[in-house]
Design a protein around this motif. Structure first.
Motif, mmCIF file in Angstrom:
data_model
loop_
_atom_site.group_PDB
_atom_site.id
_atom_site.type_symbol
_atom_site.label_atom_id
_atom_site.label_comp_id
_atom_site.label_asym_id
_atom_site.label_seq_id
_atom_site.Cartn_x
_atom_site.Cartn_y
_atom_site.Cartn_z
ATOM 1 N N LEU A 142 1.566 1.168 0.561
ATOM 2 C CA LEU A 142 2.291 0.906 1.809
ATOM 3 C C LEU A 142 2.163 2.045 2.831
ATOM 4 O O LEU A 142 3.008 2.175 3.728
ATOM 5 N N ILE A 143 1.106 2.832 2.742
ATOM 6 C CA ILE A 143 0.933 3.978 3.642
ATOM 7 C C ILE A 143 0.683 3.495 5.074
ATOM 8 O O ILE A 143 -0.237 2.706 5.313
ATOM 9 N N GLY A 165 -4.335 -7.194 2.231
ATOM 10 C CA GLY A 165 -3.189 -7.109 1.328
ATOM 11 C C GLY A 165 -2.508 -5.759 1.378
ATOM 12 O O GLY A 165 -2.832 -4.896 2.200
ATOM 13 N N VAL A 166 -1.548 -5.575 0.478
ATOM 14 C CA VAL A 166 -0.842 -4.304 0.309
ATOM 15 C C VAL A 166 -0.677 -4.062 -1.185
ATOM 16 O O VAL A 166 -0.673 -5.000 -1.990
ATOM 17 N N THR A 167 -0.521 -2.787 -1.568
ATOM 18 C CA THR A 167 -0.370 -2.457 -2.979
ATOM 19 C C THR A 167 0.777 -1.483 -3.208
ATOM 20 O O THR A 167 1.132 -0.684 -2.335
ATOM 21 N N VAL A 168 1.338 -1.558 -4.424
ATOM 22 C CA VAL A 168 2.232 -0.530 -4.967
ATOM 23 C C VAL A 168 1.917 -0.422 -6.454
ATOM 24 O O VAL A 168 1.231 -1.271 -7.018
ATOM 25 N N TRP A 169 2.457 0.640 -7.106
ATOM 26 C CA TRP A 169 2.280 0.723 -8.560
ATOM 27 C C TRP A 169 3.501 1.295 -9.272
ATOM 28 O O TRP A 169 3.465 1.531 -10.465
ATOM 29 N N ARG A 170 4.604 1.459 -8.542
ATOM 30 C CA ARG A 170 5.832 1.969 -9.167
ATOM 31 C C ARG A 170 7.005 1.057 -8.816
ATOM 32 O O ARG A 170 7.071 0.482 -7.734
ATOM 33 N N ASP A 171 7.967 0.967 -9.742
ATOM 34 C CA ASP A 171 9.127 0.116 -9.519
ATOM 35 C C ASP A 171 9.939 0.553 -8.307
ATOM 36 O O ASP A 171 10.551 -0.279 -7.620
ATOM 37 N N ASN A 172 9.972 1.862 -8.016
ATOM 38 C CA ASN A 172 10.779 2.314 -6.889
ATOM 39 C C ASN A 172 10.168 1.966 -5.536
ATOM 40 O O ASN A 172 10.751 2.257 -4.497
ATOM 41 N N GLN A 173 8.996 1.308 -5.545
ATOM 42 C CA GLN A 173 8.370 0.825 -4.317
ATOM 43 C C GLN A 173 8.635 -0.658 -4.077
ATOM 44 O O GLN A 173 8.275 -1.188 -3.024
ATOM 45 N N LEU A 174 9.236 -1.333 -5.045
ATOM 46 C CA LEU A 174 9.339 -2.791 -4.967
ATOM 47 C C LEU A 174 10.221 -3.265 -3.819
ATOM 48 O O LEU A 174 9.936 -4.283 -3.176
ATOM 49 N N ALA A 176 10.719 -1.797 -0.894
ATOM 50 C CA ALA A 176 9.946 -1.661 0.346
ATOM 51 C C ALA A 176 8.846 -2.708 0.412
ATOM 52 O O ALA A 176 8.565 -3.271 1.489
ATOM 53 N N LEU A 177 8.217 -2.998 -0.726
ATOM 54 C CA LEU A 177 7.193 -4.034 -0.761
ATOM 55 C C LEU A 177 7.767 -5.387 -0.359
ATOM 56 O O LEU A 177 7.173 -6.117 0.442
ATOM 57 N N ALA A 178 8.931 -5.725 -0.893
ATOM 58 C CA ALA A 178 9.548 -7.007 -0.563
ATOM 59 C C ALA A 178 9.817 -7.127 0.930
ATOM 60 O O ALA A 178 9.623 -8.200 1.527
ATOM 61 N N GLU A 179 10.257 -6.050 1.552
ATOM 62 C CA GLU A 179 10.510 -6.087 3.001
ATOM 63 C C GLU A 179 9.230 -6.342 3.773
ATOM 64 O O GLU A 179 9.217 -7.110 4.748
ATOM 65 N N VAL A 180 8.134 -5.709 3.359
ATOM 66 C CA VAL A 180 6.845 -5.952 4.019
ATOM 67 C C VAL A 180 6.416 -7.400 3.821
ATOM 68 O O VAL A 180 5.948 -8.061 4.759
ATOM 69 N N MET A 181 6.578 -7.912 2.623
ATOM 70 C CA MET A 181 6.177 -9.289 2.329
ATOM 71 C C MET A 181 6.964 -10.298 3.157
ATOM 72 O O MET A 181 6.443 -11.352 3.536
ATOM 73 N N LYS A 182 8.221 -9.998 3.449
ATOM 74 C CA LYS A 182 9.056 -10.922 4.224
ATOM 75 C C LYS A 182 8.651 -10.978 5.692
ATOM 76 O O LYS A 182 8.783 -12.023 6.337
ATOM 77 N N ARG A 183 8.146 -9.859 6.221
ATOM 78 C CA ARG A 183 7.850 -9.835 7.654
ATOM 79 C C ARG A 183 6.370 -9.981 7.992
ATOM 80 O O ARG A 183 6.018 -10.243 9.138
ATOM 81 N N GLU A 184 5.478 -9.823 7.001
ATOM 82 C CA GLU A 184 4.045 -9.861 7.257
ATOM 83 C C GLU A 184 3.399 -11.074 6.581
ATOM 84 O O GLU A 184 3.870 -11.556 5.554
ATOM 85 N N VAL A 204 9.552 -9.378 -6.797
ATOM 86 C CA VAL A 204 8.536 -9.642 -5.768
ATOM 87 C C VAL A 204 7.540 -10.745 -6.116
ATOM 88 O O VAL A 204 7.015 -11.395 -5.214
ATOM 89 N N ILE A 205 7.252 -10.983 -7.386
ATOM 90 C CA ILE A 205 6.267 -12.010 -7.708
ATOM 91 C C ILE A 205 6.740 -13.403 -7.302
ATOM 92 O O ILE A 205 5.966 -14.186 -6.729
#
Length: 301
Positions: A142-143, A165-174, A176-184, A204-205
Protein backbone atom coordinates in the motif's frame (compact mmCIF):
# COMPACT_ATOMS: atom_id res chain seq x y z
CA UNK A 1 13.43 -26.34 0.87
CA UNK A 2 14.01 -25.76 4.55
CA UNK A 3 15.19 -28.56 6.81
CA UNK A 4 11.72 -28.69 8.34
CA UNK A 5 9.99 -29.11 5.00
CA UNK A 6 12.39 -31.90 4.02
CA UNK A 7 11.67 -33.58 7.31
CA UNK A 8 7.90 -33.46 7.11
CA UNK A 9 7.83 -34.64 3.50
CA UNK A 10 10.18 -37.50 4.35
CA UNK A 11 8.00 -38.50 7.28
CA UNK A 12 4.84 -38.46 5.18
CA UNK A 13 6.57 -40.55 2.54
CA UNK A 14 7.01 -43.40 5.03
CA UNK A 15 3.26 -44.04 4.78
CA UNK A 16 2.12 -42.49 1.49
CA UNK A 17 -1.57 -41.81 1.12
CA UNK A 18 -1.50 -41.78 -2.69
CA UNK A 19 0.81 -43.10 -5.41
CA UNK A 20 3.44 -40.55 -6.53
CA UNK A 21 1.91 -38.05 -8.96
CA UNK A 22 -1.36 -40.01 -8.92
CA UNK A 23 -3.11 -36.64 -9.36
CA UNK A 24 -1.24 -35.87 -12.60
CA UNK A 25 -4.09 -37.17 -14.76
CA UNK A 26 -6.55 -34.76 -13.14
CA UNK A 27 -7.01 -31.34 -14.75
CA UNK A 28 -5.36 -28.43 -12.98
CA UNK A 29 -7.97 -26.36 -11.15
CA UNK A 30 -8.40 -22.94 -12.75
CA UNK A 31 -10.20 -19.91 -11.39
CA UNK A 32 -11.43 -16.71 -13.02
CA UNK A 33 -10.16 -13.18 -12.65
CA UNK A 34 -13.52 -11.54 -11.79
CA UNK A 35 -12.91 -8.30 -13.71
CA UNK A 36 -12.45 -10.11 -17.06
CA UNK A 37 -13.28 -13.79 -16.68
CA UNK A 38 -9.76 -14.81 -17.73
CA UNK A 39 -8.94 -18.17 -16.17
CA UNK A 40 -5.76 -18.75 -14.17
CA UNK A 41 -4.24 -21.98 -12.87
CA UNK A 42 -4.94 -22.08 -9.16
CA UNK A 43 -1.33 -22.20 -7.88
CA UNK A 44 1.53 -19.92 -8.89
CA UNK A 45 5.18 -19.38 -8.03
CA UNK A 46 6.26 -16.73 -5.54
CA UNK A 47 9.86 -15.55 -5.95
CA UNK A 48 10.53 -13.85 -2.61
CA UNK A 49 13.68 -15.34 -1.04
CA UNK A 50 13.72 -18.50 -3.19
CA UNK A 51 14.73 -16.66 -6.38
CA UNK A 52 17.01 -14.13 -4.74
CA UNK A 53 20.19 -15.88 -5.88
CA UNK A 54 23.25 -14.75 -7.75
CA UNK A 55 22.16 -14.41 -11.42
CA UNK A 56 24.73 -16.86 -12.78
CA UNK A 57 24.07 -19.96 -14.91
CA UNK A 58 24.82 -22.46 -12.15
CA UNK A 59 22.65 -20.70 -9.55
CA UNK A 60 19.79 -20.14 -12.00
CA UNK A 61 19.78 -23.65 -13.50
CA UNK A 62 17.59 -25.32 -10.83
CA UNK A 63 15.17 -22.38 -11.00
CA UNK A 64 14.91 -22.75 -14.77
CA UNK A 65 14.16 -26.43 -14.23
CA UNK A 66 11.48 -25.54 -11.68
CA UNK A 67 9.80 -23.07 -14.05
CA UNK A 68 9.94 -25.49 -16.99
CA UNK A 69 8.35 -28.20 -14.82
CA UNK A 70 5.75 -25.70 -13.60
CA UNK A 71 4.74 -24.82 -17.15
CA UNK A 72 4.73 -28.44 -18.31
CA UNK A 73 2.29 -29.31 -15.51
CA UNK A 74 -0.09 -26.48 -16.43
CA UNK A 75 1.09 -23.60 -14.25
CA UNK A 76 1.47 -20.03 -15.50
CA UNK A 77 1.44 -17.44 -12.67
CA UNK A 78 4.81 -16.10 -11.45
CA UNK A 79 4.89 -13.26 -8.93
CA UNK A 80 7.91 -11.09 -8.15
CA UNK A 81 8.86 -7.57 -7.04
CA UNK A 82 11.76 -5.14 -7.50
CA UNK A 83 12.37 -5.35 -3.75
CA UNK A 84 13.03 -9.11 -3.94
CA UNK A 85 16.78 -8.72 -4.33
CA UNK A 86 17.95 -10.31 -7.58
CA UNK A 87 14.66 -12.12 -8.32
CA UNK A 88 13.73 -9.97 -11.33
CA UNK A 89 17.24 -10.39 -12.80
CA UNK A 90 16.98 -14.13 -12.28
CA UNK A 91 13.60 -14.21 -14.01
CA UNK A 92 15.17 -12.31 -16.89
CA UNK A 93 17.54 -15.24 -17.39
CA UNK A 94 14.75 -17.80 -16.96
CA UNK A 95 12.47 -16.01 -19.43
CA UNK A 96 15.22 -15.80 -22.05
CA UNK A 97 14.23 -19.26 -23.26
CA UNK A 98 12.41 -18.87 -26.63
CA UNK A 99 8.62 -18.86 -26.36
CA UNK A 100 8.59 -18.93 -22.57
CA UNK A 101 7.26 -15.45 -21.87
CA UNK A 102 4.02 -16.11 -23.77
CA UNK A 103 3.19 -18.99 -21.44
CA UNK A 104 3.54 -17.00 -18.22
CA UNK A 105 1.19 -14.68 -16.35
CA UNK A 106 3.91 -12.38 -15.03
CA UNK A 107 3.22 -10.18 -12.00
CA UNK A 108 5.41 -7.61 -10.28
CA UNK A 109 4.98 -4.59 -8.03
CA UNK A 110 5.89 -0.97 -7.42
CA UNK A 111 7.05 0.17 -4.00
CA UNK A 112 8.37 3.70 -4.31
CA UNK A 113 6.75 7.14 -4.04
CA UNK A 114 6.01 9.81 -6.64
CA UNK A 115 4.99 9.40 -10.26
CA UNK A 116 8.42 9.73 -11.86
CA UNK A 117 10.10 7.36 -9.42
CA UNK A 118 7.32 4.79 -9.88
CA UNK A 119 7.54 4.96 -13.67
CA UNK A 120 11.31 4.57 -13.47
CA UNK A 121 10.93 1.56 -11.19
CA UNK A 122 8.44 -0.03 -13.59
CA UNK A 123 10.77 0.48 -16.57
CA UNK A 124 13.65 -0.96 -14.55
CA UNK A 125 11.57 -4.08 -13.81
CA UNK A 126 10.90 -4.57 -17.52
CA UNK A 127 14.59 -4.19 -18.27
CA UNK A 128 15.64 -6.61 -15.54
CA UNK A 129 13.17 -9.25 -16.72
CA UNK A 130 13.82 -8.49 -20.41
CA UNK A 131 10.13 -8.12 -21.22
CA UNK A 132 8.04 -5.42 -22.90
CA UNK A 133 4.93 -5.56 -20.69
CA UNK A 134 3.59 -7.19 -17.54
CA UNK A 135 0.32 -8.97 -16.88
CA UNK A 136 -0.17 -7.55 -13.38
CA UNK A 137 1.48 -4.78 -11.39
CA UNK A 138 0.41 -4.16 -7.79
CA UNK A 139 1.16 -1.43 -5.29
CA UNK A 140 3.40 -3.22 -2.80
CA UNK A 141 2.35 -2.90 0.86
CA UNK A 142 0.00 0.00 0.00
CA UNK A 143 2.97 2.37 -0.47
CA UNK A 144 1.76 5.78 -1.73
CA UNK A 145 -1.29 3.83 -2.81
CA UNK A 146 -3.47 6.57 -4.32
CA UNK A 147 -0.72 8.08 -6.47
CA UNK A 148 0.70 4.72 -7.46
CA UNK A 149 -2.70 3.37 -8.50
CA UNK A 150 -3.11 6.40 -10.74
CA UNK A 151 0.25 5.64 -12.37
CA UNK A 152 -0.65 1.98 -12.83
CA UNK A 153 -4.02 2.81 -14.36
CA UNK A 154 -2.27 5.06 -16.85
CA UNK A 155 0.09 2.21 -17.74
CA UNK A 156 -2.91 -0.09 -18.11
CA UNK A 157 -4.62 2.37 -20.47
CA UNK A 158 -1.45 2.33 -22.60
CA UNK A 159 -1.41 -1.50 -22.57
CA UNK A 160 1.89 -1.68 -20.72
CA UNK A 161 0.14 -3.78 -18.07
CA UNK A 162 -3.13 -5.72 -18.13
CA UNK A 163 -4.21 -5.74 -14.48
CA UNK A 164 -3.80 -3.49 -11.42
CA UNK A 165 -3.74 -4.49 -7.77
CA UNK A 166 -2.46 -3.89 -4.25
CA UNK A 167 -0.61 -6.14 -1.80
CA UNK A 168 -0.03 -6.66 1.92
CA UNK A 169 1.59 -9.49 3.88
CA UNK A 170 0.88 -8.74 7.55
CA UNK A 171 -2.34 -8.88 9.56
CA UNK A 172 -1.81 -5.34 10.86
CA UNK A 173 -2.22 -4.10 7.26
CA UNK A 174 -5.64 -5.67 6.73
CA UNK A 175 -7.71 -2.74 8.00
CA UNK A 176 -5.91 -0.31 5.69
CA UNK A 177 -6.26 -2.79 2.83
CA UNK A 178 -10.01 -3.04 3.38
CA UNK A 179 -10.35 0.75 3.21
CA UNK A 180 -8.48 0.82 -0.11
CA UNK A 181 -10.64 -2.01 -1.46
CA UNK A 182 -13.83 -0.13 -0.55
CA UNK A 183 -12.86 3.06 -2.37
CA UNK A 184 -10.82 1.75 -5.33
CA UNK A 185 -11.61 -0.44 -8.32
CA UNK A 186 -8.97 -3.18 -8.40
CA UNK A 187 -8.37 -6.30 -10.46
CA UNK A 188 -6.33 -8.07 -7.77
CA UNK A 189 -5.41 -8.02 -4.13
CA UNK A 190 -2.58 -10.05 -2.62
CA UNK A 191 -2.79 -10.95 1.05
CA UNK A 192 -1.26 -13.28 3.64
CA UNK A 193 -3.42 -16.33 4.29
CA UNK A 194 -2.65 -19.78 5.70
CA UNK A 195 -4.44 -22.49 7.65
CA UNK A 196 -3.00 -21.13 10.91
CA UNK A 197 -3.38 -17.46 9.91
CA UNK A 198 -6.99 -17.00 8.92
CA UNK A 199 -7.69 -13.35 9.69
CA UNK A 200 -7.70 -12.34 6.01
CA UNK A 201 -10.53 -14.80 5.38
CA UNK A 202 -12.64 -12.93 7.91
CA UNK A 203 -11.70 -9.34 7.08
CA UNK A 204 -10.81 -8.91 3.40
CA UNK A 205 -11.27 -12.02 1.26
CA UNK A 206 -15.10 -11.85 1.45
CA UNK A 207 -14.87 -8.15 0.57
CA UNK A 208 -12.79 -9.08 -2.50
CA UNK A 209 -15.52 -11.47 -3.59
CA UNK A 210 -18.15 -8.76 -3.12
CA UNK A 211 -16.07 -6.20 -5.02
CA UNK A 212 -15.12 -8.53 -7.90
CA UNK A 213 -11.37 -8.70 -7.12
CA UNK A 214 -9.09 -11.68 -7.70
CA UNK A 215 -7.18 -12.86 -4.64
CA UNK A 216 -3.55 -13.98 -4.64
CA UNK A 217 -2.37 -15.33 -1.30
CA UNK A 218 1.20 -15.21 -0.06
CA UNK A 219 3.09 -17.10 2.68
CA UNK A 220 0.70 -20.11 2.54
CA UNK A 221 3.21 -22.09 4.63
CA UNK A 222 3.79 -19.22 7.05
CA UNK A 223 7.44 -18.94 6.02
CA UNK A 224 7.91 -22.59 7.12
CA UNK A 225 6.04 -21.99 10.39
CA UNK A 226 3.56 -24.72 9.48
CA UNK A 227 6.22 -27.27 8.59
CA UNK A 228 7.82 -26.79 11.97
CA UNK A 229 4.45 -27.24 13.68
CA UNK A 230 3.74 -30.62 12.04
CA UNK A 231 7.26 -32.03 11.99
CA UNK A 232 7.16 -35.65 13.08
CA UNK A 233 3.35 -35.85 12.82
CA UNK A 234 1.29 -38.03 10.49
CA UNK A 235 -1.18 -36.55 8.06
CA UNK A 236 -4.72 -36.67 9.52
CA UNK A 237 -7.56 -38.78 8.12
CA UNK A 238 -9.10 -35.81 6.32
CA UNK A 239 -5.91 -35.60 4.22
CA UNK A 240 -6.57 -39.10 2.89
CA UNK A 241 -10.15 -38.12 2.05
CA UNK A 242 -8.78 -35.25 -0.04
CA UNK A 243 -6.04 -37.28 -1.73
CA UNK A 244 -3.23 -35.30 -0.08
CA UNK A 245 0.14 -37.04 -0.38
CA UNK A 246 2.11 -34.45 1.60
CA UNK A 247 1.85 -31.64 4.12
CA UNK A 248 2.35 -28.93 1.44
CA UNK A 249 -0.68 -30.31 -0.42
CA UNK A 250 -2.68 -30.34 2.82
CA UNK A 251 -1.84 -26.69 3.54
CA UNK A 252 -2.51 -25.53 -0.03
CA UNK A 253 -5.76 -27.46 -0.41
CA UNK A 254 -7.01 -25.71 2.69
CA UNK A 255 -6.31 -22.29 1.14
CA UNK A 256 -7.88 -23.32 -2.17
CA UNK A 257 -10.91 -24.63 -0.30
CA UNK A 258 -11.87 -20.97 0.06
CA UNK A 259 -13.64 -20.36 -3.29
CA UNK A 260 -12.79 -16.64 -3.23
CA UNK A 261 -9.05 -17.43 -3.43
CA UNK A 262 -7.80 -17.24 -6.99
CA UNK A 263 -4.18 -18.32 -6.64
CA UNK A 264 -1.80 -19.04 -3.75
CA UNK A 265 1.85 -18.34 -4.64
CA UNK A 266 4.21 -20.55 -2.60
CA UNK A 267 7.92 -20.33 -3.24
CA UNK A 268 9.07 -23.18 -5.50
CA UNK A 269 12.79 -23.36 -6.20
CA UNK A 270 13.07 -26.98 -7.38
CA UNK A 271 11.13 -29.13 -9.80
CA UNK A 272 10.25 -31.58 -7.01
CA UNK A 273 8.58 -28.79 -5.03
CA UNK A 274 6.59 -27.80 -8.11
CA UNK A 275 5.37 -31.36 -8.63
CA UNK A 276 4.36 -31.64 -4.99
CA UNK A 277 2.66 -28.26 -4.66
CA UNK A 278 0.70 -28.49 -7.89
CA UNK A 279 -0.83 -31.70 -6.57
CA UNK A 280 -2.95 -29.47 -4.34
CA UNK A 281 -4.59 -27.88 -7.39
CA UNK A 282 -5.86 -31.18 -8.74
CA UNK A 283 -8.61 -33.48 -7.56
CA UNK A 284 -10.81 -32.80 -4.56
CA UNK A 285 -10.86 -29.65 -2.45
CA UNK A 286 -12.18 -29.56 1.12
CA UNK A 287 -15.80 -28.67 1.74
CA UNK A 288 -16.66 -26.39 4.71
CA UNK A 289 -16.92 -29.31 7.14
CA UNK A 290 -13.56 -30.71 6.06
CA UNK A 291 -11.98 -27.27 6.36
CA UNK A 292 -13.18 -27.14 9.96
CA UNK A 293 -11.54 -30.52 10.60
CA UNK A 294 -8.27 -29.26 9.07
CA UNK A 295 -8.38 -26.11 11.20
CA UNK A 296 -9.06 -28.13 14.36
CA UNK A 297 -6.11 -30.40 13.66
CA UNK A 298 -3.68 -27.50 13.12
CA UNK A 299 -5.03 -25.54 16.08
CA UNK A 300 -4.31 -28.53 18.31
CA UNK A 301 -0.68 -29.13 17.28
Amino acid sequence: MSVSRRAVIAAAALAPLAPPLAWAADPLIRRPIPSTGEMLPAIGIGTSRRYEVEPTPDKVAPLKDAVQTFLSLGGSVIDTAPSYGTAEDVLGLVLAEPGLRQKIFLASKVDTTGREATLAEFERSLKRMKVEALDLVAVHNLIDVTENLAVLRDLKSRKRIRYVGVTVWRDNQLEALAEVMKRETLDFIQVNYAIDNREAAERVIPLAADRGMAVMTNVPFGRDRLFKAVQGKELPAVAKDLGCASWPQFFLKYVLGNPAVTCPIPGMAKASYVEDNLGAARGRLPDPAQRKQMEAFIDAV
